[in-house]
Scaffold this active site. Structure first.
Site, PDB file in Angstrom:
ATOM      1  N   ARG A 184       0.923  -1.216  -0.038  1.00 46.02           N
ATOM      2  CA  ARG A 184       0.043   0.056  -0.025  1.00 46.02           C
ATOM      3  C   ARG A 184       0.905   1.227   0.001  1.00 46.02           C
ATOM      4  NH1 ARG A 184      -4.296  -0.554   4.667  1.00 46.02           N
ATOM      5  NH2 ARG A 184      -4.879   1.428   3.800  1.00 46.02           N
ATOM      6  N   GLN A 200     -10.132   9.617   8.793  1.00 44.96           N
ATOM      7  CA  GLN A 200      -9.832   8.349   8.924  1.00 44.96           C
ATOM      8  C   GLN A 200      -8.741   7.780   8.007  1.00 44.96           C
ATOM      9  OE1 GLN A 200     -14.037   6.562   9.166  1.00 44.96           O
ATOM     10  NE2 GLN A 200     -14.315   8.677   7.941  1.00 44.96           N
ATOM     11  N   HIS A 208      -6.909   6.814  12.674  1.00 42.66           N
ATOM     12  CA  HIS A 208      -6.678   5.531  12.244  1.00 42.66           C
ATOM     13  C   HIS A 208      -5.238   5.583  11.975  1.00 42.66           C
ATOM     14  CE1 HIS A 208     -11.027   4.707  10.858  1.00 42.66           C
ATOM     15  NE2 HIS A 208     -11.077   4.794  12.011  1.00 42.66           N
ATOM     16  N   CYS A 237      13.734  -1.035  22.437  1.00 43.90           N
ATOM     17  CA  CYS A 237      13.808  -2.393  23.007  1.00 43.90           C
ATOM     18  C   CYS A 237      14.116  -3.693  22.210  1.00 43.90           C
ATOM     19  CB  CYS A 237      12.436  -2.553  23.890  1.00 43.90           C
ATOM     20  SG  CYS A 237      11.093  -2.927  22.701  1.00 43.90           S
ATOM     21  N   SER A 285     -18.085   6.560   4.016  1.00 49.14           N
ATOM     22  CA  SER A 285     -19.267   5.476   3.820  1.00 49.14           C
ATOM     23  C   SER A 285     -19.891   5.853   5.282  1.00 49.14           C
ATOM     24  CB  SER A 285     -18.760   4.065   3.524  1.00 49.14           C
ATOM     25  OG  SER A 285     -17.834   3.630   4.560  1.00 49.14           O
TER      26      SER A 285
HETATM   27  N1  APR Z   1     -15.395  12.227  -3.377  1.00 47.94           N
HETATM   28  C1  APR Z   1     -16.137  12.058  -2.321  1.00 47.94           C
HETATM   29  N2  APR Z   1     -16.389  10.741  -1.722  1.00 47.94           N
HETATM   30  C2  APR Z   1     -16.148   9.674  -2.828  1.00 47.94           C
HETATM   31  C3  APR Z   1     -15.381  10.023  -3.736  1.00 47.94           C
HETATM   32  C4  APR Z   1     -14.876  11.421  -4.334  1.00 47.94           C
HETATM   33  N3  APR Z   1     -14.530  11.367  -5.395  1.00 47.94           N
HETATM   34  N4  APR Z   1     -15.337   8.593  -4.367  1.00 47.94           N
HETATM   35  C5  APR Z   1     -15.687   7.988  -3.608  1.00 47.94           C
HETATM   36  N5  APR Z   1     -16.303   8.510  -2.479  1.00 47.94           N
HETATM   37  C6  APR Z   1     -17.000   7.915  -1.474  1.00 47.94           C
HETATM   38  C7  APR Z   1     -17.832   6.647  -1.527  1.00 47.94           C
HETATM   39  O1  APR Z   1     -18.955   6.856  -1.885  1.00 47.94           O
HETATM   40  C8  APR Z   1     -17.742   5.994  -0.116  1.00 47.94           C
HETATM   41  O2  APR Z   1     -19.022   6.597   0.381  1.00 47.94           O
HETATM   42  O3  APR Z   1     -16.057   7.545  -0.346  1.00 47.94           O
HETATM   43  C9  APR Z   1     -16.568   6.635   0.604  1.00 47.94           C
HETATM   44  C10 APR Z   1     -15.338   5.727   0.811  1.00 47.94           C
HETATM   45  O4  APR Z   1     -15.756   4.722   1.789  1.00 47.94           O
HETATM   46  P1  APR Z   1     -15.100   3.650   2.406  1.00 47.94           P
HETATM   47  O5  APR Z   1     -14.237   2.913   1.346  1.00 47.94           O
HETATM   48  O6  APR Z   1     -15.931   2.875   3.525  1.00 47.94           O
HETATM   49  O7  APR Z   1     -13.989   4.694   3.380  1.00 47.94           O
HETATM   50  P2  APR Z   1     -14.102   4.897   4.655  1.00 47.94           P
HETATM   51  O8  APR Z   1     -15.361   5.611   4.930  1.00 47.94           O
HETATM   52  O9  APR Z   1     -12.864   6.043   4.837  1.00 47.94           O
HETATM   53  O10 APR Z   1     -13.696   3.794   5.605  1.00 47.94           O
HETATM   54  C11 APR Z   1     -13.545   4.035   7.020  1.00 47.94           C
HETATM   55  O11 APR Z   1     -12.948   1.790   7.232  1.00 47.94           O
HETATM   56  O12 APR Z   1     -11.572  -0.160   6.377  1.00 47.94           O
HETATM   57  C12 APR Z   1     -11.482   1.110   7.234  1.00 47.94           C
HETATM   58  O13 APR Z   1      -9.876   2.099   8.470  1.00 47.94           O
HETATM   59  C13 APR Z   1     -10.460   1.966   7.136  1.00 47.94           C
HETATM   60  O14 APR Z   1     -10.326   4.276   7.606  1.00 47.94           O
HETATM   61  C14 APR Z   1     -11.059   3.344   6.971  1.00 47.94           C
HETATM   62  C15 APR Z   1     -12.648   3.244   7.511  1.00 47.94           C
END
Ligand code: APR
Length: 240
Positions: free
Chosen positions: A77, A108, A126, A152, A191
């Site tokens: 990553r 996050q 995170h 350590c 999300s």
């Molecule tokens: N602009 C704004 N939002 C966007 C875009 C964009 N260009 N592209 C995608 N999205 C939105 C998607 O619709 C979705 O709702 O970003 C969101 C990404 O969601 P996730 O992949 O679930 O990411 P996140 O909410 O950050 O996840 C939270 O979950 O896996 C763990 O620790 C990890 O920090 C992460 C946490």
């Protein structure tokens, strides 16, 4: 008749944006999507890795079972992130620091792109993928070259919060304080499924903040927000 494209930004939001002093911004993977960083739940190439769902390879249990595999995944990553640059969303949010007397940015994301864009004092709920931490004494290291603690001698692990782990001490409390005092709260590119981060906008709204979501898709928070700006963060934020 002349056709006009209506701005997606309401007069109410403009008014609040111009008068707010205390602002909370919560971001998730979507804010980095336009930089080319795959989101977690968007089915990109970090959703499953070597046959393992991301929440299995990124779990506390995996650190105990197979730390080298966890490092392999985070090295992969980090490699994806090396060439990645902040986008218009990160840059706009960094600019808001100068606009509002009291802006708290809570992310996050572990990619460090907000800082690259110029944001400081970012609350990283995170952790950060560019740091490592000792499994025994918790000493952190900004370098990822070594896999043994200089304090350590025990193993280092990525300094990120994995599934099944608690948030770093103090980070959530600082974020919650900002949520309780905010007049305006933006929820951008998340999300809103992962707690306790997803609880921050709820706390903010209950304490009186005007809550605005920026996301191309609906989330469990959408109905709860005062305003939903449907679209990509890199397109929408510069308009505000
Ligand atoms: N602009 C704004 N939002 C966007 C875009 C964009 N260009 N592209 C995608 N999205 C939105 C998607 O619709 C979705 O709702 O970003 C969101 C990404 O969601 P996730 O992949 O679930 O990411 P996140 O909410 O950050 O996840 C939270 O979950 O896996 C763990 O620790 C990890 O920090 C992460 C946490």
């Amino acid at each position: 008749m002349e056709s006009q494209t209506a701005s997606p930004i309401s007069a109410e939001l403009r008014r609040r944006f111009n008068s707010a002093a205390r602002v909370l911004v919560l971001t998730g993977a979507g804010v980095s999507a336009e930089s080319g960083v795959p989101t977690f739940r968007g089915g990109g190439n970090t959703a499953v890795w070597k046959g393992m769902p991301f929440d299995v390879i990124s779990s506390a249990g995996m650190v105990e079972r197979d730390l080298p595999a966890v490092w392999e995944w985070f090295d992969y990553r980090r490699d994806l992130l090396k060439a990645v640059k902040p986008n218009a969303a990160h840059v706009t949010i960094a600019g808001w620091q100068h606009r509002f007397p009291d802006l708290t940015l809570v992310t996050q994301n572990i990619d460090g792109l907000h800082q690259k864009a110029g944001s400081h004092d970012v609350i990283e709920l995170h952790g950060n993928i560019w740091r490592a931490r000792c499994v025994t004494c918790s000493m952190t290291s900004e370098s990822n070259e070594h896999r043994a603690c200089v304090g350590c001698g025990d193993h280092l692990r990525p300094d990120v919060v994995l599934f099944g782990e608690l948030l770093p001490t103090g980070a959530y409390d600082r974020a919650a304080d900002a949520a309780l005092g905010a007049e305006l709260c933006f929820v951008i590119g998340t999300s809103a499924l992962v707690y306790p981060a997803a609880n921050l906008p709820v706390m903010a709204k209950r304490a009186g903040a005007y809550v605005v979501e920026v996301n191309p898709e609906e989330t469990p928070l959408s109905d709860f927000c005062d305003e939903v700006l449907t679209g990509k963060a890199g397109d929408i934020l510069p308009l505000i």
